[in-house]
Motif scaffolding. Structure first.
Motif, PDB file in Angstrom:
ATOM      1  N   THR A  78      -0.085  14.019   1.123  1.00 47.21           N
ATOM      2  CA  THR A  78       0.709  13.066   1.904  1.00 47.21           C
ATOM      3  C   THR A  78       1.321  13.774   3.101  1.00 47.21           C
ATOM      4  N   GLU A  79       1.916  14.912   2.832  1.00 47.21           N
ATOM      5  CA  GLU A  79       2.600  15.627   3.915  1.00 47.21           C
ATOM      6  C   GLU A  79       1.622  16.188   4.942  1.00 47.21           C
ATOM      7  N   GLN A  80       0.495  16.714   4.436  1.00 45.91           N
ATOM      8  CA  GLN A  80      -0.512  17.244   5.369  1.00 45.91           C
ATOM      9  C   GLN A  80      -1.003  16.183   6.343  1.00 45.91           C
ATOM     10  N   TYR A  81      -1.315  15.001   5.807  1.00 40.18           N
ATOM     11  CA  TYR A  81      -1.867  13.948   6.665  1.00 40.18           C
ATOM     12  C   TYR A  81      -0.829  13.485   7.685  1.00 40.18           C
ATOM     13  N   ILE A  82       0.411  13.342   7.218  1.00 41.98           N
ATOM     14  CA  ILE A  82       1.458  12.912   8.144  1.00 41.98           C
ATOM     15  C   ILE A  82       1.634  13.944   9.249  1.00 41.98           C
ATOM     16  N   SER A  83       1.623  15.214   8.869  1.00 41.83           N
ATOM     17  CA  SER A  83       1.893  16.218   9.884  1.00 41.83           C
ATOM     18  C   SER A  83       0.728  16.340  10.876  1.00 41.83           C
ATOM     19  N   PHE A  84      -0.495  16.226  10.359  1.00 42.16           N
ATOM     20  CA  PHE A  84      -1.648  16.273  11.273  1.00 42.16           C
ATOM     21  C   PHE A  84      -1.619  15.087  12.241  1.00 42.16           C
ATOM     22  N   ALA A  85      -1.385  13.911  11.678  1.00 48.64           N
ATOM     23  CA  ALA A  85      -1.362  12.695  12.504  1.00 48.64           C
ATOM     24  C   ALA A  85      -0.247  12.774  13.546  1.00 48.64           C
ATOM     25  N   THR A 130       0.831  -1.212   0.000  1.00 55.24           N
ATOM     26  CA  THR A 130       0.000   0.000   0.000  1.00 55.24           C
ATOM     27  C   THR A 130       0.860   1.254   0.000  1.00 55.24           C
ATOM     28  N   THR A 131       1.990   1.173  -0.654  1.00 56.11           N
ATOM     29  CA  THR A 131       2.829   2.362  -0.796  1.00 56.11           C
ATOM     30  C   THR A 131       3.211   2.496  -2.261  1.00 56.11           C
ATOM     31  N   THR A 132       3.923   3.553  -2.570  1.00 55.44           N
ATOM     32  CA  THR A 132       4.450   3.696  -3.923  1.00 55.44           C
ATOM     33  C   THR A 132       5.938   3.377  -3.921  1.00 55.44           C
ATOM     34  N   SER A 133       6.400   2.867  -2.803  1.00 55.29           N
ATOM     35  CA  SER A 133       7.831   2.628  -2.644  1.00 55.29           C
ATOM     36  C   SER A 133       8.235   1.274  -3.220  1.00 55.29           C
ATOM     37  N   SER A 134       9.469   1.205  -3.708  1.00 58.43           N
ATOM     38  CA  SER A 134       9.943  -0.073  -4.224  1.00 58.43           C
ATOM     39  C   SER A 134      10.359  -0.983  -3.066  1.00 58.43           C
ATOM     40  N   ILE A 174     -13.525   1.922   6.122  1.00 59.86           N
ATOM     41  CA  ILE A 174     -13.966   1.436   4.811  1.00 59.86           C
ATOM     42  C   ILE A 174     -13.358   2.288   3.695  1.00 59.86           C
ATOM     43  N   TYR A 175     -13.350   3.612   3.882  1.00 60.00           N
ATOM     44  CA  TYR A 175     -12.770   4.484   2.852  1.00 60.00           C
ATOM     45  C   TYR A 175     -11.302   4.133   2.608  1.00 60.00           C
ATOM     46  N   VAL A 176     -10.552   4.063   3.700  1.00 62.95           N
ATOM     47  CA  VAL A 176      -9.119   3.809   3.556  1.00 62.95           C
ATOM     48  C   VAL A 176      -8.885   2.417   2.967  1.00 62.95           C
ATOM     49  N   PHE A 221      -1.868   8.287   8.860  1.00 64.56           N
ATOM     50  CA  PHE A 221      -0.523   7.749   8.620  1.00 64.56           C
ATOM     51  C   PHE A 221      -0.584   6.600   7.618  1.00 64.56           C
ATOM     52  N   LYS A 222      -1.613   5.767   7.757  1.00 64.90           N
ATOM     53  CA  LYS A 222      -1.724   4.585   6.933  1.00 64.90           C
ATOM     54  C   LYS A 222      -1.991   4.962   5.479  1.00 64.90           C
ATOM     55  N   TYR A 223      -2.861   5.944   5.324  1.00 67.68           N
ATOM     56  CA  TYR A 223      -3.277   6.313   3.980  1.00 67.68           C
ATOM     57  C   TYR A 223      -2.253   7.227   3.287  1.00 67.68           C
ATOM     58  N   ALA A 224      -1.535   8.016   4.046  1.00 71.35           N
ATOM     59  CA  ALA A 224      -0.663   9.051   3.474  1.00 71.35           C
ATOM     60  C   ALA A 224       0.181   8.603   2.269  1.00 71.35           C
ATOM     61  N   PRO A 225       0.791   7.420   2.305  1.00 69.24           N
ATOM     62  CA  PRO A 225       1.646   7.041   1.176  1.00 69.24           C
ATOM     63  C   PRO A 225       0.894   6.915  -0.158  1.00 69.24           C
TER      64      PRO A 225
END
Ligand code: NAG
Ligand code: NAG
Ligand code: NAG
Ligand code: NAG
Ligand code: NAG
Ligand code: NAG
Ligand code: NAG
Ligand code: NAG
Ligand code: NAG
Ligand code: NAG
Length: 595
Positions: A415-422, A221-225, A327-329, A403-407
């Motif tokens: 991405t950055e907004q969600y991480i910083s809020f969380a 669930t990330t875009t990372s390799s 459910i959304y996430v 945090f889970k969804y941010a990636p």
């Protein structure tokens, strides 16, 4: 010589069977004393985050019911005793084990399944954090302790025990685990007394649990390799057992024609966790099964349920009673990690659509357009109503989701907004707040000293919960307490269950949040920089549901109730006057008429 040979044998065994490494944790992890929270970590992974992870799991050991040595490792909590060994006897079943739900001795299935779902879901994407913190054995032991009991509580297809212990009996008791009052009746749902919420929530937990135990499961669930991986607890026997319970429960929920909640079927005896709806749990379970099995029939159900039960565009918290944000996430994760599911159901993968749904929800929380939510002056996300008891719980839940969804957010900005809020929410819980309170018991000298927990308190006088004994007897390491009131103030009073109670579901996000932090950074949690002794109990009285005060302390609900009462009263008086006058008027009128 012999020693190094042993080491050689052991290390090669570990190499060959990585899963053996987690069977016997050595040395046993036990929480360090609270003063250790003052020491900055000098190692990688960060010791403090490892401790937050380890302690938040340790809390589940302290909540254990039944024979404490029956798990994959022994009992770590020396002040707990075996208890409730007759549970299930009223049905000739063994329902011993599992966990006490909160500060008392009820075993409640619905919040338990929420807890297992949250733990498994977090570990699925951030389980590598458990490996790095050497907590994988305890994750395994904790999940099995919960799932093994849930398996016992599901003895045949449609039968699921939703509670053990009676609220009436239990609420009258405050004391240790050696004299827990009986009888402790067990309450089942079945096809004659259905509970689609409870069946479904158990199915969802079993489904994600089975994924976690599936060898070489792929869930990217990330875009990372090189995304984080799930923890090394693979066991295909256990995975298939969990999955078969998930399928059966879902099938029962899906095929029951009388869809209703377990509370509607069983009534007041299970009112402590009466859920307000079953459709959210049901939709979540179809989606969880879709992801776990990779079968599109479940996905089609999930999508149909999402449409039929109008899941879209809701603004609710995520907790045991409200599955919708998850459910959304989960839809967004499915679009990313299981792209073939939608196609198999003849649907669009719809990643942008699910991103849209999730981000609309998150953005409304961040920009303040979410109904009833705001940030307290100290920065805690607060939902009027939902946060009035256990305020930290909804905030930690949103933090985990973000945090889970941010990636996989639609833009880097988001991405950055969600991480910083969380991050802000997690930091608040761990000390960055106006009280300088660290809301995890035993992590720092400023942690709560008096969690509302009958077993940990050492007290037995229900009329003197706050003061008897003056100091809590045992330290309930790793428990997150309910939290502060909306003015950021916190009274560390044992009888104020609104603020100081502990519960399985309150803690459910903390291990995941700690694993996420541990994987991402080497910096310490904020409590490390907080001086001991800078927290003090406010001198005024609190105003909350546990310790209500007059006037200003009333909740909005209570105020609305009083307002309605006043209006009804005035109307009654007017009606009375009108009735009285009507008789006069009619008398006058008849007199006049006769005249
Ligand atoms: C467990 O038993 C011991 C010995 O009787 C007792 O001191 C202790 O308080 C008990 N623990 C709880 C949680 O009641
Ligand atoms: C079904 O559940 C109800 C309510 O808990 C219970 O009274 C009844 O005995 C159960 N029926 C069976 C066959 O277990
Ligand atoms: C995870 O998915 C992304 C596509 O979103 C891909 O770029 C990445 O390589 C994947 N990682 C792995 C390990 O498969
Ligand atoms: C796998 O799980 C099963 C079922 O719980 C258990 O009996 C077995 O010992 C486990 N195997 C390993 C290698 O842990
Ligand atoms: C459906 O279940 C509820 C709660 O158990 C019950 O009151 C109602 O009679 C049931 N309806 C039907 C049609 O079976
Ligand atoms: C899911 O099924 C599709 C084929 O329908 C397959 O391509 C994909 O690899 C499967 N994914 C997993 C994780 O099994
Ligand atoms: C669930 O029930 C619906 C309606 O009866 C049915 O169409 C669907 O196939 C069922 N889902 C599964 C996975 O069996
Ligand atoms: C996203 O949602 C907005 C409404 O908030 C809608 O107008 C738009 O079409 C949606 N976009 C997608 C890709 O679904
Ligand atoms: C796509 O996502 C939107 C939410 O933004 C949802 O309303 C719509 O039903 C979804 N469509 C499909 C085919 O998944
Ligand atoms: C990881 O840490 C860095 C640096 O502190 C931060 O910028 C980034 O947002 C963090 N990412 C996550 C997922 O927490």
């Amino acid at each position: 010589m012999t020693i190094s040979l042993h080491l050689l044998v052991i290390s090669s065994l570990v190499l060959i069977f990585p899963s053996l490494a987690q069977l016997t944790p050595s040395p046993t992890y036990t929480p360090p004393t609270a003063s250790s929270g003052l020491a900055s970590s000098t190692s990688t992974p960060n010791t403090q985050w490892s401790n937050v992870l380890g302690n938040s799991l340790y809390f589940y050991d302290a909540q254990r019911s039944g024979r404490l040595n029956e798990g994959t490792y022994g009992n770590r909590v020396e002040w707990r005793n075996d208890s409730a060994l007759q549970d299930g006897s009223d049905w000739n079943l063994d329902l011993t084990g599992g966990w006490y739900d909160a500060g008392d001795y009820i075993k409640a299935t619905f919040p338990l399944t929420f807890t297992l779902f949250a733990l498994a879901w977090g570990a699925l994407t951030h389980g590598e954090g458990y490996d790095q913190a050497q907590q994988t054995a305890y994750l395994d032991g904790t999940l099995r302790w919960g799932f093994d009991w849930l398996i016992k509580a599901h003895p045949s297809d449609d039968v699921l025990f939703v509670q053990v212990g009676s609220g009436d009996v239990d609420n009258a008791y405050w004391g240790g685990d050696e004299n827990i009052p009986t009888p402790r009746p067990a309450y089942p749902i079945n096809s004659s007394f259905p509970g689609v919420d409870a069946w479904s929530s158990a199915a969802a937990a079993f489904a994600l649990g089975s994924m976690l135990y599936t060898p070489s499961i792929s869930y990217n669930t990330t875009t990372s390799s090189s995304p984080p991986t799930s923890p090394s607890i693979a066991n295909s026997t256990y995975a298939s057992s969990l999955l078969s319970h998930a399928r059966t429960l879902y099938n029962v929920a899906n095929s029951t024609s009388n869809k209703t909640t377990y509370y509607d079927s069983l009534g007041e005896s299970v009112s402590a966790y009466a859920s307000s709806n079953w459709a959210d749990d049901f939709t979540l379970s179809s989606l969880a099964l879709a992801i776990a099995t990779n079968e599109s029939s479940y996905y089609l159900d999930a999508y149909n349920n999402y449409v039929m039960y109008a899941i879209s565009g809701q603004k609710q918290v995520w907790n045991w009673d409200s599955a919708i944000p998850a459910i959304y996430v989960l839809f967004a994760e499915a679009a990313h990690a299981r792209p073939a599911l939608a196609a198999g159901a003849g649907l669009d993968r719809n990643l942008t659509g699910w991103q849209n749904e999730t981000e609309r929800y998150f953005d409304s929380i961040i920009d303040g357009s979410f109904k009833r939510s705001y940030l307290t002056r100290g920065g805690l996300l607060y939902f009027d109503g939902d946060s009035d008891e256990a305020s930290l719980n909804p905030a930690m839940a949103i933090a985990m989701l973000m945090f889970k969804y941010a990636p996989i957010a639609s833009t880097q900005d988001k991405t950055e907004q969600y991480i910083s809020f969380a991050q802000g929410q997690l930091d608040y819980m761990l000390g960055k707040n106006p009280m300088n309170a660290v809301y995890l018991v035993g992590s720092h000298p400023n942690s709560p000293q008096n969690p509302h927990s009958a077993p940990a308190s050492g007290g037995s006088n229900i009329k003197q919960i706050r003061t008897s004994p003056p100091t809590e007897t045992y330290v309930l390491y790793g428990a997150m307490v309910g939290g502060p009131l909306s003015d950021d103030r916190f009274w560390d009073w044992r009888d104020d269950w609104v603020q100081t109670e502990v519960a399985l579901d309150y803690n459910a996000m903390i291990p995941t949040l700690a694993a996420m932090q541990l994987l991402n950074q080497t910096s310490d949690p904020p409590y490390v920089n907080i001086q001991a002794g800078t927290y003090s109990i406010p001198s005024e009285q609190p105003c909350d549901a546990a310790l209500p005060c007059s006037g200003g302390g009333l909740s909005k609900g209570a105020k609305a109730g009083i307002a309605i009462g006043v209006i009804v009263g005035v109307l009654l008086i007017l009606a009375g006057l009108w009735y009285w006058k009507r008789r006069q008027i009619s008398a006058w009128w008849s007199k006049g008429y006769r005249r």
